[in-house]
Design a protein around this motif. Structure first.
Motif, PDB file in Angstrom:
ATOM      1  N   ASP A 119      11.799 -31.701 -18.613  1.00 55.55           N
ATOM      2  CA  ASP A 119      11.993 -30.615 -19.657  1.00 55.55           C
ATOM      3  C   ASP A 119      13.389 -30.173 -19.748  1.00 55.55           C
ATOM      4  O   ASP A 119      13.886 -29.902 -18.592  1.00 55.55           O
ATOM      5  CB  ASP A 119      11.167 -29.426 -19.004  1.00 55.55           C
ATOM      6  CG  ASP A 119      11.146 -28.326 -19.862  1.00 55.55           C
ATOM      7  OD1 ASP A 119      11.386 -28.382 -21.333  1.00 55.55           O
ATOM      8  OD2 ASP A 119      10.898 -27.103 -19.253  1.00 55.55           O
ATOM      9  N   SER A 156      14.368 -27.482 -21.598  1.00 53.00           N
ATOM     10  CA  SER A 156      14.468 -26.145 -22.046  1.00 53.00           C
ATOM     11  C   SER A 156      14.664 -24.831 -20.951  1.00 53.00           C
ATOM     12  O   SER A 156      14.820 -24.054 -21.422  1.00 53.00           O
ATOM     13  CB  SER A 156      13.175 -25.816 -23.049  1.00 53.00           C
ATOM     14  OG  SER A 156      12.165 -25.736 -22.139  1.00 53.00           O
ATOM     15  N   SER A 157      14.508 -25.516 -19.783  1.00 53.08           N
ATOM     16  CA  SER A 157      14.869 -24.333 -18.786  1.00 53.08           C
ATOM     17  C   SER A 157      16.023 -23.782 -18.809  1.00 53.08           C
ATOM     18  O   SER A 157      17.085 -24.338 -19.040  1.00 53.08           O
ATOM     19  CB  SER A 157      14.678 -25.025 -17.409  1.00 53.08           C
ATOM     20  OG  SER A 157      14.976 -24.166 -16.089  1.00 53.08           O
ATOM     21  N   SER A 158      16.100 -22.345 -18.308  1.00 53.50           N
ATOM     22  CA  SER A 158      17.293 -21.853 -18.174  1.00 53.50           C
ATOM     23  C   SER A 158      18.167 -22.364 -17.146  1.00 53.50           C
ATOM     24  O   SER A 158      19.514 -22.034 -17.179  1.00 53.50           O
ATOM     25  CB  SER A 158      17.050 -20.093 -18.018  1.00 53.50           C
ATOM     26  OG  SER A 158      16.534 -20.204 -16.556  1.00 53.50           O
ATOM     27  N   SER A 159      17.891 -23.188 -16.355  1.00 50.77           N
ATOM     28  CA  SER A 159      18.550 -23.850 -15.104  1.00 50.77           C
ATOM     29  C   SER A 159      19.338 -24.847 -15.930  1.00 50.77           C
ATOM     30  O   SER A 159      18.796 -25.496 -17.076  1.00 50.77           O
ATOM     31  CB  SER A 159      17.922 -24.434 -14.245  1.00 50.77           C
ATOM     32  OG  SER A 159      17.078 -25.361 -14.207  1.00 50.77           O
ATOM     33  N   VAL A 192      14.054 -30.686 -15.604  1.00 50.33           N
ATOM     34  CA  VAL A 192      12.917 -30.392 -14.653  1.00 50.33           C
ATOM     35  C   VAL A 192      11.890 -31.398 -15.022  1.00 50.33           C
ATOM     36  O   VAL A 192      11.337 -31.636 -16.096  1.00 50.33           O
ATOM     37  CB  VAL A 192      12.248 -29.160 -14.713  1.00 50.33           C
ATOM     38  CG1 VAL A 192      11.218 -28.842 -13.826  1.00 50.33           C
ATOM     39  CG2 VAL A 192      13.523 -27.963 -14.486  1.00 50.33           C
TER      40      VAL A 192
END
Length: 219
Positions: free
Chosen positions: A77, A79-82, A86
């Motif tokens: 993924d 799209s995580s803000s980190s 992921v």
């Protein structure tokens, strides 16, 4: 043996399919699976209950595959803000045939935190685009345990057409859910739902646009 078709990393703005690496990805796969074993409820292979069993499954299914018909990707993924991608699951191809210009999407495992998100749509969409668009295959198949309603619905949302039920198609390991034949109680059987997207579906006006719209959807 190398896969019968070229295998490479694939990516959208929100998801990356990374060609599976045994040493890198099996520990990630087991770490996620060990906390959510129900994710593999309908898989037609023995339950994976340890890191060693995960390595053994991979070797049995992919490393030692002499047909070149199977390939696997790790799903990340984006799209995580980190800043770091992921690990979200795995997806693969099986029953691939260069002679018949066909393959099958399988080994689809999306872990709970990423279910009902963009992950499965993007992963399957990327493989459809690659197989039918880039490789110009004639058929991409999807098979699922007949009792696995979510799998069938996921395929139909992506445009796969229902073709029928293949009854008693597989003999399953004893620890898997299935149907029993009298006198053979230790070896359950599976009825499989068969769906497909073929080249003429792919080229039908609006099909690719509808798939892209699903991938572009943000909610």
């Amino acid at each position: 043996m190398p896969h019968v078709f070229p295998v490479k990393d694939l990516e959208t703005d929100r998801l990356r399919l990374e060609v599976f690496n045994r040493e890198k990805h099996i520990p990630l796969y087991w770490a996620a699976l060990s906390t959510a074993p129900e994710t593999n409820r309908y898989m037609p292979f023995l339950a994976i209950d340890s890191l060693e069993a995960a390595f053994a499954w991979y070797d049995r299914t992919f490393t030692n595959d002499t047909s070149g018909s199977r390939a696997l990707w790790a799903t990340y993924d984006l799209s995580s803000s980190s800043s770091a991608p992921v690990f979200a699951g795995v997806i693969g191809l099986l029953n691939s045939s260069a002679e018949n210009l066909m393959t099958e999407i399988g080994f689809v495992t999306t872990f709970p935190s990423f279910q009902r998100t963009h992950v499965n749509t993007h992963a399957c969409g990327l493989l459809l685009k690659y197989c039918l668009g880039d490789l110009k295959l004639r058929r991409v198949q999807w098979q699922a345990h007949a009792d696995n309603g979510p799998s069938r619905r996921a395929a139909e949302r992506l445009g796969f057409k229902f073709e029928g039920i293949a009854r008693w198609q597989r003999v399953l390991p004893a620890d898997r859910e299935g149907h029993k034949r009298p006198g053979d109680e230790e070896r359950p059987g599976r009825h499989s739902v068969v769906l497909a997207v073929c080249w003429d579906d792919w080229e039908e006006p609006g099909f690719q646009e509808a798939l892209q719209a699903k991938m572009d959807r943000r909610a």
